[in-house]
Design a protein around this motif. Structure first.
Motif, PDB file in Angstrom:
ATOM      1  N   GLU A 116      63.696 -84.516 -36.337  1.00 57.72           N
ATOM      2  CA  GLU A 116      63.710 -83.120 -35.907  1.00 57.72           C
ATOM      3  C   GLU A 116      65.189 -83.062 -34.744  1.00 57.72           C
ATOM      4  O   GLU A 116      66.179 -83.187 -34.243  1.00 57.72           O
ATOM      5  N   ARG A 128      57.807 -79.628 -38.287  1.00 52.60           N
ATOM      6  CA  ARG A 128      56.876 -79.849 -37.620  1.00 52.60           C
ATOM      7  C   ARG A 128      55.837 -79.249 -37.736  1.00 52.60           C
ATOM      8  O   ARG A 128      55.061 -80.127 -37.375  1.00 52.60           O
ATOM      9  N   ASP A 154      62.646 -86.185 -40.728  1.00 48.23           N
ATOM     10  CA  ASP A 154      61.555 -85.652 -39.814  1.00 48.23           C
ATOM     11  C   ASP A 154      62.046 -85.755 -37.912  1.00 48.23           C
ATOM     12  O   ASP A 154      60.651 -85.435 -37.684  1.00 48.23           O
ATOM     13  N   ASP A 209      52.915 -81.854 -38.917  1.00 45.70           N
ATOM     14  CA  ASP A 209      51.598 -81.761 -38.174  1.00 45.70           C
ATOM     15  C   ASP A 209      49.754 -81.646 -37.911  1.00 45.70           C
ATOM     16  O   ASP A 209      49.065 -82.515 -37.781  1.00 45.70           O
TER      17      ASP A 209
END
Lengths: 259, 430
Positions: free
Chosen positions: A28, B143, A26, B147
Motif C-alpha cells: 500500500e 488495509r 499489499d 487487518d
C-alpha cells in the motif's frame, strides 16, 4: 542518450497463486513510495505500462511447469541484472511440485481427454533449477516486510538482512509457549525457515512448514521428536511434502521411503 | 473481404496469465476468446491422498487474492460430509473473516485495477498522482480488510486459523474491538469511493445475463445459502451438478462452466446484487440509488459501483458481527467422527460462487475433489461480452478496440490463477 534516473523493477509470474505479488500490492503506502523510487517496468498484475529490458531487478514468483515457461525464465534472466525469487513456488517448487512424486504421465492421462495438446513438463521445478538466482526469499506467502527489505537491499547492492534460523527462534521472540514440547502438537517449527513471525503456534496450531527448510534443518531429529508424540510416519512425511516439496532436505525426508 | 485479427498477449491488471484473441471478418466478430495459458497446477489430483483436515490450507493455495473463499468452502464441505454442525458463533466469525477478504479484494480491484480504466491511467500508482484522495481511501480500505484477515487469521494472505469444525484459536475481545471501532471510518471511505466512481463515464452497454448467486434467509450472501438464478434456479448446494456442467476448450487451461441446456451465466457482484438487492439494509439501498444503480445492474462496466456497495455493506456487517460475537463465548471445536462420505461446500467468493465437492474415505483421507471457481464459470459470459462489445465498435481502431476489450475482461475481475487449476476437474467423476 541519458541513463535512466531510477532503477527498473520487473515482476514476473510463473505457476503460482499470485499471493506473493499481492504482498507487493499489499504494501500500500510503501507501494506508492516504491513507485516513486523505482521505475516499475513490468508488473502485469498492477499496471498496463510495459517497458523493455534490461531490468535492474527482477522479482520472480512461481515455479516452472511448462516448456514455454522454461524458455521464458532464460529470457528474463538474460534481461535482469539481479534476479530474486519470491515465495515457496519460485524457491522450492510450491505445492504444485507434489506432482513430481506421482507418475506425471499417468496423472495426465487420467485427467485430460487429450494430454497431447498440453505443454506440461515431467517435473515442476524451482527457478534455480533453470538459471542462477541472486537471492531466494522463502514463504507461502512471503512476508511483506521481508520482501520490501530484499528489494531495498538489492537496489542498494547490499546483502538482505534475512535471518536463516528456524521458526523456533521466532516463537521465543514472540513469547509463545512451545506447542510441541508443552502440548505435544505436531510442529514443523524446528526445521522450518523463519520469516513469518511464528504465526501458527501463536494461533494454537503447529507450524506447517510453508517457509520451507531452515539453513541447517535436521529432519531426522524432528522425526524422533514426532515419533515420541506417537505421530504416524505417514503423517510426518505428508507434512514435509506439502508447500515446499521440491527442495532438500524436505524433498528426501518427505518421500514415501527413506532414500 | 476484410479480416482483422486482434491479439492481446498479456492482459494487464488481472490476477494470473491470460490472453485475448479477437477475429473480425466481413463486418462481424467471428471469434472472441479469453485464452488462459496459466500452467495447470492440478489441485484436484494433489488433494487426493491428503488428510481431510489439510484441505482448507491446501485449497487456499489456489488463490492468494481470495484464500478464505477456498478455506471456508473446503472446511464447510468436510463438515457437511462428516455431519458436523458448527454453531452460530463459528458461523459469525467465519462471516467476519470473509468480510475482511471481500473488502481487501474489492478495494484492490476498485482502486488499483479497475478505476484506472475509466480515468485513462496504466495503473493505480500513476493515477494516485492526480487522484490522491481516492487512491488513499482505497488503500486505507484495503488495509482495513487486510487487518481483519490478519487479526483473525494471523496474516492477510493464506491466513492460518480456519479448520474443519471451527477455528484453531478464538479471537480475544481485545483483538475484535479495535476492528469494530475502525469499521465506521472504513465505511465512510467506501462511500467516498462509491461517490467518486459514480461520476465515471460508463459506456452504454447492457447484457441480458442469467445471474447465479447464493441467497440466504437473511442478509446478503457470503458463506451460506441456496443457489439461485435470475431464470428460476433455486437449489440446495448439493444439487449443483444437476444444473451446472463444465466442459473443456482447447485454447484454454481453464474449464468453461455452463447451465445445463442453457449455457453461459454470470456469477459475482452483479449477480449477487441483482438476486439479493432486497437483502441489503435500506440505507445501503438508498446509497446504491444515489450512485445511479437500480435494483438490477446489467452493465458490467458499472460493476465497480456494485463492488463499492458490497464493501459498504461488509463494513456494516463487521460492526454487526462483532456486536454479535460480544454476546457469545468461544465455542469448542466441534468433535469429528470419521466416516466415508461425500460433502459439498459453497460460498460467495469476491468474484462469485465457488463450489467444492470432496469424497473422503473412512480414515478421513481425500479420495476425490472438485472445485468450481468463479472465473471458470464466468468465462463464457466474458467471451459473450467481448463478442457483443466488439461487434458494436467495429469502426474503432485496432488499438482502441484492443483496449476496450481488455476493459471488458477486467470488468469481471477475473482470477485467472484460480480458474486454470481445474482443467483436471472436467474429466474426473462425471
Amino acid at each position: 542518450m541519458s541513463t535512466p534516473a531510477r532503477p527498473t523493477l520487473a515482476v514476473w509470474k510463473f505457476a503460482s497463486c499470485d499471493g506473493c505479488q499481492l504482498s507487493l500490492l499489499d504494501a500500500e503506502a510503501d507501494l506508492l513510495a516504491l513507485g516513486d523510487r523505482v521505475d516499475i517496468a513490468h508488473f502485469a498484475e498492477a499496471t498496463s505500462h510495459v517497458a523493455p529490458g534490461p531490468y535492474d531487478l527482477s522479482l520472480v514468483e512461481g515455479s516452472v511447469a511448462t516448456a514455454r515457461d522454461a524458455a521464458r525464465i532464460l529470457a528474463i534472466r538474460a534481461q535482469s541484472k539481479r534476479l530474486v525469487t519470491i515465495g515457496a513456488c519460485a524457491t522450492a517448487g510450491g505445492i504444485q511440485a507434489l506432482r513430481n512424486f506421482a507418475n506425471t504421465a499417468e496423472l495426465l492421462a487420467a485427467v485430460y481427454p487429450d494430454p497431447r495438446t498440453l505443454d506440461v513438463l515431467a517435473e515442476v521445478t524451482p527457478i534455480r533449477a533453470h538459471v542462477p538466482v541472486d537471492f531466494e526469499l522463502p514463504g507461502c506467502p512471503v512476508d511483506r516486510g521481508q520482501l520490501l527489505e530484499v528489494i531495498a537491499a538489492m537496489l542498494a547492492g547490499r546483502p538482505p538482512a534475512i535471518a536463516t534460523h528456524s521458526v523456533c527462534v521466532e516463537c521465543k521472540q514472540r513469547g509463545t509457549t512451545c506447542v510441541l514440547v508443552a502440548r505435544g502438537v505436531a510442529c514443523l517449527g524446528p526445521v522450518t525457515h523463519a520469516g513469518c513471525g511464528a504465526i501458527c503456534p501463536a494461533y494454537d496450531r503447529g507450524c506447517y512448514g510453508c517457509f520451507g527448510p531452515m539453513e541447517t534443518a535436521d529432519p531426522a531429529a524432528l522425526a524422533k521428536a514426532w515419533a515420541r508424540l506417537g505421530i504416524a510416519d505417514r503423517e510426518r512425511r505428508r507434512a514435509l511434502h506439502a508447500y515446499c516439496p521440491a527442495i532438500e532436505p524436505f524433498r528426501s525426508a518427505g518421500a514415501e521411503r527413506d532414500p | 473481404m476484410t479480416r482483422r485479427r486482434l491479439v492481446v498477449d498479456e492482459i494487464a491488471r488481472v490476477e494470473g496469465e491470460g490472453a485475448l484473441d479477437l477475429e473480425i471478418e466481413a463486418g462481424r466478430v467471428t471469434q472472441a476468446r479469453l485464452r488462459i495459458f496459466e500452467p495447470p497446477r492440478l489441485f484436484e489430483a494433489l488433494l487426493r491422498g491428503r488428510d481431510h483436515r489439510e484441505a482448507p490450507d491446501i485449497a487456499a493455495r489456489i488463490c492468494g487474492i481470495c484464500p478464505v473463499a477456498y478455506q471456508l468452502g473446503a472446511a464447510q464441505a468436510m463438515e457437511q460430509a462428516l455431519g458436523v454442525r458448527v454453531g452460530p458463533a463459528v458461523r459469525s466469525l467465519r462471516r467476519l473473516l470473509y468480510c475482511g477478504e471481500w473488502i481487501e479484494s474489492h478495494a484492490l480491484h476498485i482502486v488499483l485495477l479497475h478505476a484506472p480504466d475509466f480515468l485513462g491511467y496504466p495503473d493505480g500508482m500513476r493515477m494516485a498522482r492526480d487522484h490522491p484522495a481516492a487512491v488513499e481511501a482505497g488503500l486505507a480500505l484495503k488495509r482495513f480488510g487486510n487487518d481483519v484477515l490478519r487479526t483473525l487469521g494471523g496474516r492477510e494472505i493464506h491466513p492460518v486459523n480456519v479448520r474443519v469444525g471451527g477455528f484453531h484459536r478464538w479471537p480475544r475481545a481485545a483483538e475484535l474491538e479495535p476492528l469494530a471501532a475502525r469499521a465506521t471510518a472504513a465505511r465512510a471511505q467506501a462511500l467516498q469511493l462509491l461517490r467518486w466512481a459514480s461520476h465515471f463515464d460508463f459506456p452504454a452497454f447492457e447484457r441480458d445475463y442469467e445471474f447465479v448467486a447464493m441467497r440466504a434467509p437473511d442478509g446478503y450472501p457470503l458463506n451460506e445459502g441456496r443457489i439461485v438464478s435470475s431464470a428460476g434456479i433455486d437449489i440446495d448446494l448439493a444439487e449443483f451438478d444437476r444444473h451446472f456442467a463444465e466442459h473443456q476448450v482447447a485454447y484454454s487451461t481453464a474449464l468453461h462452466a455452463g447451465i445445463r441446456g442453457r449455457g453461459a451465466y454470470l456469477v459475482g457482484p452483479l449477480a449477487r446484487y441483482a438476486l439479493n438487492f432486497d437483502r441489503l439494509p435500506a440505507e445501503v439501498q438508498a446509497l446504491a440509488r444515489e450512485a445511479g444503480l437500480g435494483p438490477v445492474c446489467r452493465n458490467p462496466f458499472r460493476s465497480i459501483l456494485v463492488r463499492a456497495i458490497e464493501v459498504i455493506y461488509a463494513c456494516g456487517e463487521i460492526e454487526r458481527l462483532i456486536a454479535d460475537l460480544r454476546r457469545r463465548s468461544a465455542p469448542p471445536v466441534s468433535p469429528i467422527a470419521l466416516r466415508a462420505a461425500i460433502g459439498q461446500g459453497c460460498t460467495e467468493a469476491p468474484r462469485g460462487l465457488c463450489h467444492h465437492r470432496y469424497e473422503i474415505d473412512a480414515t478421513g483421507t481425500i479420495a476425490g475433489a472438485r472445485i468450481v471457481p468463479p472465473t471458470s464459470q464466468n468465462q463464457a459470459s466474458i467471451e459473450a461480452d467481448l463478442r457483443d462489445l466488439a461487434g458494436r465498435h467495429l469502426e474503432t481502431s485496432d488499438e482502441d478496440l484492443r483496449a476496450l476489450c481488455e476493459r471488458a475482461i477486467r470488468n469481471h475481475d477475473p482470477c485467472i490463477s484460480c480458474s486454470a487449476h481445474f482443467l483436471t476437474l472436467s474429466v474426473r467423476g462425471r
